[in-house]
Design an enzyme around this catalytic site. Structure first.
Site, PDB file in Angstrom:
ATOM      1  N   CYS A 139       0.807  -1.216   0.000  1.00 11.55           N
ATOM      2  CA  CYS A 139       0.000   0.000   0.000  1.00 11.55           C
ATOM      3  C   CYS A 139       0.846   1.275   0.000  1.00 11.55           C
ATOM      4  CB  CYS A 139      -0.927  -0.005   1.209  1.00 11.55           C
ATOM      5  SG  CYS A 139      -1.757  -1.577   1.396  1.00 11.55           S
ATOM      6  N   HIS A 189      -2.833   7.538   6.623  1.00  6.89           N
ATOM      7  CA  HIS A 189      -2.999   6.231   5.981  1.00  6.89           C
ATOM      8  C   HIS A 189      -4.443   5.782   6.199  1.00  6.89           C
ATOM      9  CE1 HIS A 189      -1.871   2.565   4.083  1.00  6.89           C
ATOM     10  NE2 HIS A 189      -2.060   1.824   5.156  1.00  6.89           N
ATOM     11  N   GLU A 213      -1.819   4.602  14.260  1.00  2.47           N
ATOM     12  CA  GLU A 213      -1.476   5.851  13.578  1.00  2.47           C
ATOM     13  C   GLU A 213      -1.738   7.048  14.485  1.00  2.47           C
ATOM     14  OE1 GLU A 213      -3.254   6.235   9.701  1.00  2.47           O
ATOM     15  OE2 GLU A 213      -1.961   7.915   9.180  1.00  2.47           O
ATOM     16  N   LYS A 242      -9.273   7.776   2.023  1.00  2.00           N
ATOM     17  CA  LYS A 242      -9.670   6.410   1.628  1.00  2.00           C
ATOM     18  C   LYS A 242     -11.171   6.214   1.801  1.00  2.00           C
ATOM     19  CE  LYS A 242      -5.357   3.808   2.285  1.00  2.00           C
ATOM     20  NZ  LYS A 242      -4.420   4.821   2.815  1.00  2.00           N
ATOM     21  N   HIS A 299      -9.470   1.975  -0.735  1.00  2.00           N
ATOM     22  CA  HIS A 299      -8.057   1.629  -0.619  1.00  2.00           C
ATOM     23  C   HIS A 299      -7.614   1.056  -1.958  1.00  2.00           C
ATOM     24  CE1 HIS A 299      -4.209   0.736   0.695  1.00  2.00           C
ATOM     25  NE2 HIS A 299      -4.444   0.303   1.913  1.00  2.00           N
ATOM     26  N   PHE A 328       1.311  -3.048   4.483  1.00  2.00           N
ATOM     27  CA  PHE A 328       1.511  -4.427   4.930  1.00  2.00           C
ATOM     28  C   PHE A 328       2.990  -4.760   4.791  1.00  2.00           C
ATOM     29  CE2 PHE A 328      -2.744  -6.938   4.377  1.00  2.00           C
ATOM     30  CZ  PHE A 328      -3.204  -6.382   5.553  1.00  2.00           C
TER      31      PHE A 328
END
Lengths: 410, 85
Positions: free
Chosen positions: A162, A294, A305, A326, A331, A390
């Site tokens: 990502c 994110h 986060e 997002k 995503h 990830f």
């Protein structure tokens, strides 16, 4: 002459449509592109996503070219054309010959791969389609952007799940800072709506059946999207010499790896990436007004986060505007960080922060200002675009506003 | 359908603009058929004729007639009675 790196062109394909204008309008309105998927297999549990609706490849490519373009490459080329035209470089062949292109992807040409595997595994065909490798390889989008735009400098792809787009952007930035190129077309692309890939995401049990609600109490996971974000980066000297419109300065890049868990985010890694970005940019925490988070909408990410922002920014954390777009474009995996960089550059440029859409009430461990549901007009001296992928691969990009006499007129 | 017609059809499918413009003597290069397009045409012909075309055939085809000739040899004696060419 100044030695910075500036943003002079933007392009995108997203669930909000083709082009930056539709993308930005949708973001500012908080109009989520997430909707029921159509034409998918009955046994898929994933039923929603942010796809590029109404997309007709033949409106963008001639048949001969299309036969060589996986969907993820199509999106990359369309967005790249827009970004180069926006920068005023579409007709500049000599500039393209010297330019770099770095295109991130999390998935590569899945549509091509899956079509071939379906023929082999399900239909018993003994030979794979001859174009499977050239269309499906993860670097195909970078090659196709190079071929369609005439870019002949350093061209390659990046893969960091990502954060792929953000790593691509940082590579372009660093090549310009190193004096290797004056212009770099950078970004990310992905087209993950294939049966096999949806099944694979389904198995991870992180995909929401509801919608994407980053930082909200009732958030239930990610929602996949597709598309591409492309950016023209340019040395400040090169841009100023040709009187290019400038959206913002890409002031710095912060990269780190958790070296921990393959899926669970680590606050330490996030903190390190943010601090590195600030340091590389020569910014202090109090100069940051906006963070494009994110913000996946998973339980784990949003808490980690938020905690990281508290640790880096201390008391200033409460003054930050933090939003996750997002919630609007989904995503889009390798494309997400590039789409979010486009959003962040426009937020700095317009002094307008896009909201976190679908927001209800703040979740446990989520106690910052997430710009719920309504865009906010505010000065944005500097901003961060954050991606924590990830595998613990983190990339944070720092943007700074550029003196108004040089800014782009869009 | 004759073998020649099947080959012509496969070429036209890959290069639509070539329709009606070529004969058995036409070099593949003249039709814009590079190596990637050539193997794609052979792939379609394999599926259509249910045969496997060996790699060395690929090296020996220079014009449209070469493809027809090679396929005639490959299908000779096999269960392709529906072919007339």
């Amino acid at each position: 002459m100044a030695g910075g790196v500036v943003v002079t062109g933007l392009g995108c394909v997203s669930g909000l449509g083709i082009g930056v204008a539709d993308f930005w309008a949708g973001l500012v309105e908080g109009r989520s592109a997430i909707a029921p998927l159509t034409g998918i297999e009955d046994d898929l549990n994933i039923r929603i996503g942010a796809t590029v609706r109404g997309y007709r490849p033949e409106n963008h490519f001639i048949a001969d070219d299309l036969s060589l373009l996986d969907r993820f490459s199509q999106f990359a080329v369309i967005a790249a054309r827009e970004a180069m035209a926006d920068a005023g470089l579409a007709q500049d062949e000599s500039c393209a010959r010297q330019a770099a292109a770095v295109i991130g992807t999390g998935c590569g040409g899945k549509q091509t791969d899956e079509e071939t595997y379906t023929q082999l595994y399900r239909k018993g065909r003994f030979r794979a389609h001859p174009l499977t490798i050239p269309k499906g390889m993860p670097s195909a989008a970078a090659s196709m952007v190079s071929m369609h735009l005439g870019i002949k400098g350093p061209v390659f792809s990046t893969a960091s799940a990502c954060a792929s787009g953000a790593h691509a952007i940082s590579q372009g930035c660093l090549m310009i800072k190193a004096g290797i190129v004056d212009v770099a077309l950078v970004g990310g692309t992905d087209a993950p709506f294939t049966y096999g890939l949806l099944k694979a995401w389904e198995a991870l049990r992180v995909v929401s059946a509801d919608t994407c609600r980053p930082f909200s109490q009732n958030r239930s996971g990610i929602v996949l999207g597709e598309g591409a974000g492309m950016i023209v980066l340019e040395s400040e000297a090169h841009a100023r010499k040709r009187h290019a419109g400038i959206y913002a300065e890409l002031a710095g890049c912060g990269l780190s790896s958790d070296a921990g868990h393959i899926t669970r985010p680590d606050t330490n890694g996030i903190v390190k990436a943010i601090e590195s970005a600030l340091s590389h940019a020569g910014l202090v925490a109090e100069q940051i007004a906006y963070i494009n988070a994110h913000g996946t909408g998973t339980q784990a990410n949003d808490i980690a986060e938020t905690e990281a922002l508290h640790r880096v920014f201390g008391t200033h954390a409460r003054a930050l505007a933090v939003s996750s777009t997002k919630s609007v474009h989904g995503h889009a995996l390798g494309a997400s960080s590039a789409l979010e960089f486009v959003a962040t550059a426009l937020a700095v440029h317009h002094g307008l922060v896009p909201p976190t859409a679908n927001f209800t009430t703040a979740g446990y461990g989520c106690d910052l200002d997430y710009v719920p549901n309504t865009a906010r007009k505010m000065p944005v001296e500097a901003a961060l675009s954050s991606s924590f992928a990830f595998g613990g691969l983190n990339a944070v990009l720092a943007l700074r506003s550029y003196p108004s006499e040089f800014v782009a007129s869009v | 359908m004759k073998l020649q017609e099947i080959v012509f059809e496969a070429i036209t499918q890959e290069i639509p603009s070539s329709s009606g413009t070529f004969s058995l003597q036409t070099p593949l290069e003249e039709l814009g058929i590079d190596s990637l397009k050539a193997i794609t045409i052979l792939y379609e012909l394999e599926d259509r004729l249910n045969i496997e075309i060996p790699n060395d055939v690929f090296d020996s085809i220079k014009n449209v007639g070469d493809i027809v000739h090679q396929l005639q040899q490959l299908t000779a004696g096999s269960d392709t009675a529906w072919l007339e060419g």
